[in-house]
Design a protein around this motif. Structure first.
Motif, PDB file in Angstrom:
ATOM      1  N   ASP A 396       0.980  -1.176  -0.087  1.00 43.75           N
ATOM      2  CA  ASP A 396       0.036   0.152   0.176  1.00 43.75           C
ATOM      3  C   ASP A 396       0.997   1.204   0.017  1.00 43.75           C
ATOM      4  O   ASP A 396       1.679   1.496   0.849  1.00 43.75           O
ATOM      5  N   PRO A 397       0.783   2.042  -1.046  1.00 45.34           N
ATOM      6  CA  PRO A 397       1.736   3.233  -1.143  1.00 45.34           C
ATOM      7  C   PRO A 397       1.612   4.207  -0.063  1.00 45.34           C
ATOM      8  O   PRO A 397       2.533   5.158   0.136  1.00 45.34           O
ATOM      9  N   VAL A 398       0.722   4.119   0.702  1.00 48.28           N
ATOM     10  CA  VAL A 398       0.405   5.165   2.005  1.00 48.28           C
ATOM     11  C   VAL A 398       1.545   4.853   2.835  1.00 48.28           C
ATOM     12  O   VAL A 398       1.965   5.816   3.651  1.00 48.28           O
ATOM     13  N   ASP A 399       2.063   3.534   2.850  1.00 50.79           N
ATOM     14  CA  ASP A 399       3.252   3.331   3.715  1.00 50.79           C
ATOM     15  C   ASP A 399       4.668   4.021   3.165  1.00 50.79           C
ATOM     16  O   ASP A 399       5.618   3.877   4.074  1.00 50.79           O
ATOM     17  N   LEU A 400       4.577   4.502   1.995  1.00 54.05           N
ATOM     18  CA  LEU A 400       5.898   4.843   1.536  1.00 54.05           C
ATOM     19  C   LEU A 400       6.459   6.300   2.179  1.00 54.05           C
ATOM     20  O   LEU A 400       7.505   6.491   2.480  1.00 54.05           O
ATOM     21  N   ASP A 401       5.353   6.965   2.533  1.00 51.75           N
ATOM     22  CA  ASP A 401       5.928   8.490   3.347  1.00 51.75           C
ATOM     23  C   ASP A 401       4.703   8.643   4.156  1.00 51.75           C
ATOM     24  O   ASP A 401       4.039   9.912   4.009  1.00 51.75           O
ATOM     25  N   PRO A 402       4.806   7.720   5.221  1.00 52.49           N
ATOM     26  CA  PRO A 402       3.346   7.988   6.072  1.00 52.49           C
ATOM     27  C   PRO A 402       3.470   9.244   7.026  1.00 52.49           C
ATOM     28  O   PRO A 402       4.524   9.844   7.267  1.00 52.49           O
ATOM     29  N   THR A 403       2.338   9.399   7.342  1.00 54.67           N
ATOM     30  CA  THR A 403       2.094  10.798   8.485  1.00 54.67           C
ATOM     31  C   THR A 403       3.067  10.428   9.757  1.00 54.67           C
ATOM     32  O   THR A 403       3.112   9.222  10.271  1.00 54.67           O
ATOM     33  N   PRO A 404       3.915  11.393  10.058  1.00 54.71           N
ATOM     34  CA  PRO A 404       4.927  11.123  11.206  1.00 54.71           C
ATOM     35  C   PRO A 404       4.146  10.819  12.452  1.00 54.71           C
ATOM     36  O   PRO A 404       2.856  11.011  12.530  1.00 54.71           O
ATOM     37  N   PRO A 405       4.617   9.887  13.469  1.00 54.72           N
ATOM     38  CA  PRO A 405       3.628   9.137  14.317  1.00 54.72           C
ATOM     39  C   PRO A 405       3.071  10.273  15.157  1.00 54.72           C
ATOM     40  O   PRO A 405       1.755   9.884  15.630  1.00 54.72           O
ATOM     41  N   VAL A 406       3.944  11.466  15.606  1.00 50.40           N
ATOM     42  CA  VAL A 406       3.189  12.056  16.637  1.00 50.40           C
ATOM     43  C   VAL A 406       1.929  12.961  15.880  1.00 50.40           C
ATOM     44  O   VAL A 406       0.998  13.085  16.347  1.00 50.40           O
ATOM     45  N   GLU A 407       2.316  13.259  14.599  1.00 54.40           N
ATOM     46  CA  GLU A 407       1.201  14.111  13.968  1.00 54.40           C
ATOM     47  C   GLU A 407      -0.031  13.323  13.755  1.00 54.40           C
ATOM     48  O   GLU A 407      -1.169  13.576  13.791  1.00 54.40           O
ATOM     49  N   LYS A 408       0.166  11.859  13.315  1.00 59.42           N
ATOM     50  CA  LYS A 408      -0.792  11.080  13.140  1.00 59.42           C
ATOM     51  C   LYS A 408      -1.697  10.768  14.456  1.00 59.42           C
ATOM     52  O   LYS A 408      -2.824  10.885  14.333  1.00 59.42           O
ATOM     53  N   ALA A 409      -0.871  10.526  15.705  1.00 58.65           N
ATOM     54  CA  ALA A 409      -1.671  10.450  16.969  1.00 58.65           C
ATOM     55  C   ALA A 409      -2.561  11.654  17.056  1.00 58.65           C
ATOM     56  O   ALA A 409      -3.722  11.496  17.580  1.00 58.65           O
ATOM     57  N   THR A 410      -2.033  13.044  16.986  1.00 60.70           N
ATOM     58  CA  THR A 410      -2.542  14.075  17.055  1.00 60.70           C
ATOM     59  C   THR A 410      -3.991  14.028  16.301  1.00 60.70           C
ATOM     60  O   THR A 410      -5.118  14.605  16.922  1.00 60.70           O
ATOM     61  N   ARG A 411      -3.898  13.938  14.953  1.00 63.40           N
ATOM     62  CA  ARG A 411      -4.939  14.069  14.173  1.00 63.40           C
ATOM     63  C   ARG A 411      -6.040  13.026  14.551  1.00 63.40           C
ATOM     64  O   ARG A 411      -7.278  13.234  14.471  1.00 63.40           O
ATOM     65  N   LEU A 412      -5.678  11.962  14.947  1.00 64.50           N
ATOM     66  CA  LEU A 412      -6.618  10.795  15.040  1.00 64.50           C
ATOM     67  C   LEU A 412      -7.436  10.996  16.491  1.00 64.50           C
ATOM     68  O   LEU A 412      -8.579  10.786  16.655  1.00 64.50           O
ATOM     69  N   VAL A 413      -6.577  11.462  17.583  1.00 64.24           N
ATOM     70  CA  VAL A 413      -7.045  11.842  18.708  1.00 64.24           C
ATOM     71  C   VAL A 413      -8.073  12.993  18.709  1.00 64.24           C
ATOM     72  O   VAL A 413      -9.210  12.911  19.220  1.00 64.24           O
ATOM     73  N   GLU A 414      -7.754  13.999  17.984  1.00 69.67           N
ATOM     74  CA  GLU A 414      -8.697  15.060  17.541  1.00 69.67           C
ATOM     75  C   GLU A 414     -10.018  14.751  17.008  1.00 69.67           C
ATOM     76  O   GLU A 414     -11.118  15.058  17.166  1.00 69.67           O
ATOM     77  N   MET A 415      -9.662  13.773  15.847  1.00 66.91           N
ATOM     78  CA  MET A 415     -11.046  13.162  15.101  1.00 66.91           C
ATOM     79  C   MET A 415     -11.864  12.352  16.048  1.00 66.91           C
ATOM     80  O   MET A 415     -13.300  12.385  15.862  1.00 66.91           O
ATOM     81  N   MET A 416     -11.257  11.507  17.045  1.00 70.98           N
ATOM     82  CA  MET A 416     -12.082  10.809  17.821  1.00 70.98           C
ATOM     83  C   MET A 416     -12.653  11.537  19.104  1.00 70.98           C
ATOM     84  O   MET A 416     -13.366  10.889  20.018  1.00 70.98           O
ATOM     85  N   GLY A 417     -12.674  12.953  19.101  1.00 67.11           N
ATOM     86  CA  GLY A 417     -13.237  13.643  19.846  1.00 67.11           C
ATOM     87  C   GLY A 417     -12.268  14.243  21.132  1.00 67.11           C
ATOM     88  O   GLY A 417     -12.874  14.807  22.055  1.00 67.11           O
ATOM     89  N   GLY A 418     -10.915  14.005  21.020  1.00 72.72           N
ATOM     90  CA  GLY A 418     -10.051  14.377  22.021  1.00 72.72           C
ATOM     91  C   GLY A 418      -9.604  13.383  22.965  1.00 72.72           C
ATOM     92  O   GLY A 418     -10.122  12.460  23.017  1.00 72.72           O
ATOM     93  N   ARG A 419      -8.623  13.904  23.657  1.00 76.03           N
ATOM     94  CA  ARG A 419      -7.960  13.332  24.801  1.00 76.03           C
ATOM     95  C   ARG A 419      -8.898  12.445  25.710  1.00 76.03           C
ATOM     96  O   ARG A 419      -8.858  11.288  26.131  1.00 76.03           O
ATOM     97  N   GLU A 420      -9.935  13.283  26.171  1.00 78.86           N
ATOM     98  CA  GLU A 420     -10.855  12.757  27.219  1.00 78.86           C
ATOM     99  C   GLU A 420     -11.712  11.492  26.615  1.00 78.86           C
ATOM    100  O   GLU A 420     -11.666  10.482  27.364  1.00 78.86           O
ATOM    101  N   LYS A 421     -12.300  11.519  25.432  1.00 75.80           N
ATOM    102  CA  LYS A 421     -12.960  10.499  25.073  1.00 75.80           C
ATOM    103  C   LYS A 421     -12.082   9.447  24.796  1.00 75.80           C
ATOM    104  O   LYS A 421     -12.656   8.210  24.904  1.00 75.80           O
TER     105      LYS A 421
END
Length: 628
Positions: A396-421
């Motif tokens: 899967d070419p998405v793995d060729l230049d993936p979003t850096p781990p910290v940025e990915k986690a930040t975006r996912l947590v925000e998308m899931m409603g934030g740290r609390e949720k």
């Protein structure tokens, strides 16, 4: 598994009305992990309320425990000397690996020497109850520490130097020893510490074993270099006894076995790993262990049609039919994992899909104890096989230049409603016993903020639950060691000390004396700091008069190259004996100190030499394996 007290919901309102007092952990407690106590914030239980920075899971006590089958497995390694045929004795239970004594007409042959001299002296005491003949030979079946580090418990360096005792090994053993400890020593030391659970308290070690032997003992690592080596096979006579040596790469690239034709005894080393599914891949990290090569080696062992088999882990096997059965079943298990992994790879499955698809059939999975997953597992073997053939890229070419781990986690947590949720979901998953999901969710918050106490607590508790339930010692130790890291018990200096202590087993001071100048200087190549050397073009020659060798390191704008011999026109040179280099490697001396005291002769501009030496990064830094 034990779950939290069922009254937690009933008590939530009471806990919300006032702060709970923390229950401190007594660091002097003989079983510190018996009590994992923290403040309870009822906020975790109320989805409508925000989670504060000091929120915590409910108070609970996670009692150290052990998988029942794993605990029963420990009995397999009770201390005992087993007699095989007329003249072979296997000492099981004193070291992680067995030591074997062969009584020959003119003396004794010791096969493998355990992990420490102290433990191996105990083994020699047991052997001396059987025979007082002089030791004439030592055999190293391969380079792993638990098979070679206890050599001075049996013989002295003087005995070997005088020729009284010979040491046999495959020709690449010494290179494997020094490369392992020198090239990737820092990270291998840390990962090995986790694999073997070296920092776990006694409560977590109770009734435990190491999967293929008893728990390893602390002690002095010793080493004496081989005196007789061979490549593929060696038929010889030692102390009046005919012996056949055969190189059989498998668990280690330099693995050798011994066959005694007079009484049809096969000493199978670690081609069979004793009473466990073999570790086709080791979680601490190693070069690719090719299952096809391993299976071929097992077939070579089957061709001996031995009446007795003496593995270097676990108990001996007697009877031609039983020996053939154990070898065949082990061979079939490794072949099955390899063949079915490749089969499904060729249908497009990726590692995460393969581990759900490839499972041993019941007749192999249930072959106790030889194919039970005490040490190796099918799942982590499957992943290695995939990577061994195809590498890390899954298509899967998405793995060729993936979003850096910290940025990915930040975006996912925000998308899931934030740290609390996210942490509310993680906490609820933990309370329901879904520990894997709880750890995964908490991991996102930790990726964003390594100091997130609640996230670390959720993940640590989840790992303790998973670890205590695991039958596999590698998985168990990684879970529990990682929990300690998350709890702040394996960070900073503690992590550095752990890495250095374990590294000593892979490259002890006595092994360092055998480190060739080439290996020492080659290690510099991987230590070059590209920023410090970005504008540097210098070559430094190294002259070793006592061994008649010359080498040169060239720094060329961020790249280092090792030359055999000193290129013409090199003006910077350091001249000193290899014996002095040994003291530099061991940390007793330094190049600058040697220059000042006259042990190192300096040719060229000292400022240029200082610039050259300043291009390298020799700092040892703590390694975090879980807090990422």
């Amino acid at each position: 598994m034990r779950y939290l007290h069922q009254d937690w919901q009933r008590n939530a309102l009471e806990l919300l009305t006032g702060p709970c007092q923390p229950v401190p952990i007594n660091n002097n407690d003989t079983e510190p992990n018996m009590r994992i106590s923290t403040r309870f914030s009822g906020l975790l239980l109320a989805a409508a309320l925000p989670l504060g920075a000091d929120a915590a899971l409910p108070d609970e006590t996670i009692e150290p425990s052990i998988n029942a089958e794993l605990a029963e497995h420990t009995r397999h390694f009770s201390e005992k000397v087993y007699k095989i045929a007329d003249n072979v004795y296997s000492a099981v239970g004193w070291n992680l690996a067995n030591s074997v004594m062969i009584e020959a007409p003119e003396g004794l042959i010791i096969v493998d020497t355990g992990e420490s001299a102290e433990q191996s002296r105990k083994v020699l005491t047991e052997f001396r109850k059987i025979s007082d003949k002089p030791i004439k030979a030592i055999v190293y079946t391969h380079f792993h520490p638990d098979h070679i580090n206890g050599v001075k418990g049996f013989v002295s360096e003087e005995q070997v130097k005088s020729g009284e005792v010979q040491i046999y090994a495959q020709e690449t053993l010494l290179d494997n020893v020094v490369t392992q400890g020198a090239l990737v020593g820092p990270i291998l030391g840390m990962r090995s510490g986790y694999s073997f659970g070296v920092a776990l308290p006694d409560a977590d070690k109770k009734d435990m074993n190491a999967g293929l032997g008893p728990l390893a003992h602390e002690g002095k690592s010793t080493f004496i270099a081989p005196t007789i080596t061979f490549k593929d096979k060696l038929d010889t006579t030692i102390a009046g006894l005919p012996i056949q040596f055969l190189h059989v790469p498998s668990e280690a690239p330099d693995e050798i076995v011994l066959y005694l034709p007079d009484n049809r005894v096969l000493i199978s080393a670690e081609v069979t790993q004793g009473p466990t599914l073999p570790n086709i891949h080791t979680l601490r990290g190693t070069k690719f262990r090719d299952p096809v090569v391993w299976v071929a080696s097992l077939d070579k062992l089957r061709a001996f049609q031995a009446d007795y088999m003496v593995p270097l882990h676990g108990q001996p096997v007697s009877g031609k039919d039983k020996v053939e059965e154990v070898l065949r079943m082990t061979r079939d298990a490794i072949a099955y994992v390899h063949d079915q992994t490749v089969r499904w790879m060729n249908k497009g499955l990726t590692p995460d899909e393969l581990v759900e698809k490839v499972q041993l059939p019941p007749h192999l999975a249930g072959y106790t104890p030889y194919l039970r997953e005490y040490y190796g597992t099918v799942k982590h073997s499957v992943r290695q096989i995939y990577q061994g053939y195809l590498g890390w890229f899954q298509g899967d070419p998405v793995d060729l230049d993936p979003t850096p781990p910290v940025e990915k986690a930040t975006r996912l947590v925000e998308m899931m409603g934030g740290r609390e949720k996210v942490l509310l979901a993680a906490g609820n998953a933990y309370l329901k016993g879904d520990y894997q999901w709880a750890a995964e969710l908490a991991g996102y918050a930790i990726r964003i903020d390594h100091d997130d106490k609640l996230a670390r607590e959720i993940k640590a508790r989840s790992f303790r639950r998973l670890g205590y339930a695991s039958m596999n010692i590698n998985w168990r130790n990684w879970y529990l060691m990682s929990a300690m890291e998350l709890e702040g018990k394996l960070n900073g200096d503690a992590a550095l000390q752990l890495s250095q202590a374990v590294r000593n087993a892979f490259l002890s001071p006595e092994m360092l004396k055998n480190l060739p100048a080439r290996i020492f200087l080659q290690n510099w190549v991987t230590r070059l700091d590209p920023e410090k050397s970005a504008d540097v073009n210098l070559t430094l020659g190294f002259v070793f008069p006592d061994i008649n060798e010359e080498w040169a390191l060239e720094v060329r704008r961020g790249v280092a190259e090792l030359h055999k011999g000193i290129p013409e026109g090199t003006t910077l040179k350091l001249t000193f004996d290899k014996t002095y280099l040994d003291t530099v490697i061991s940390g007793e001396n330094g190049l600058l100190k040697g220059a000042l005291l006259g042990d190192v002769k300096v040719d060229g501009n000292l400022l240029d030499i200082k610039t050259f030496l300043g291009c390298f990064d020799f700092d040892e830094t703590p390694i975090a394996l879980t807090l990422r």
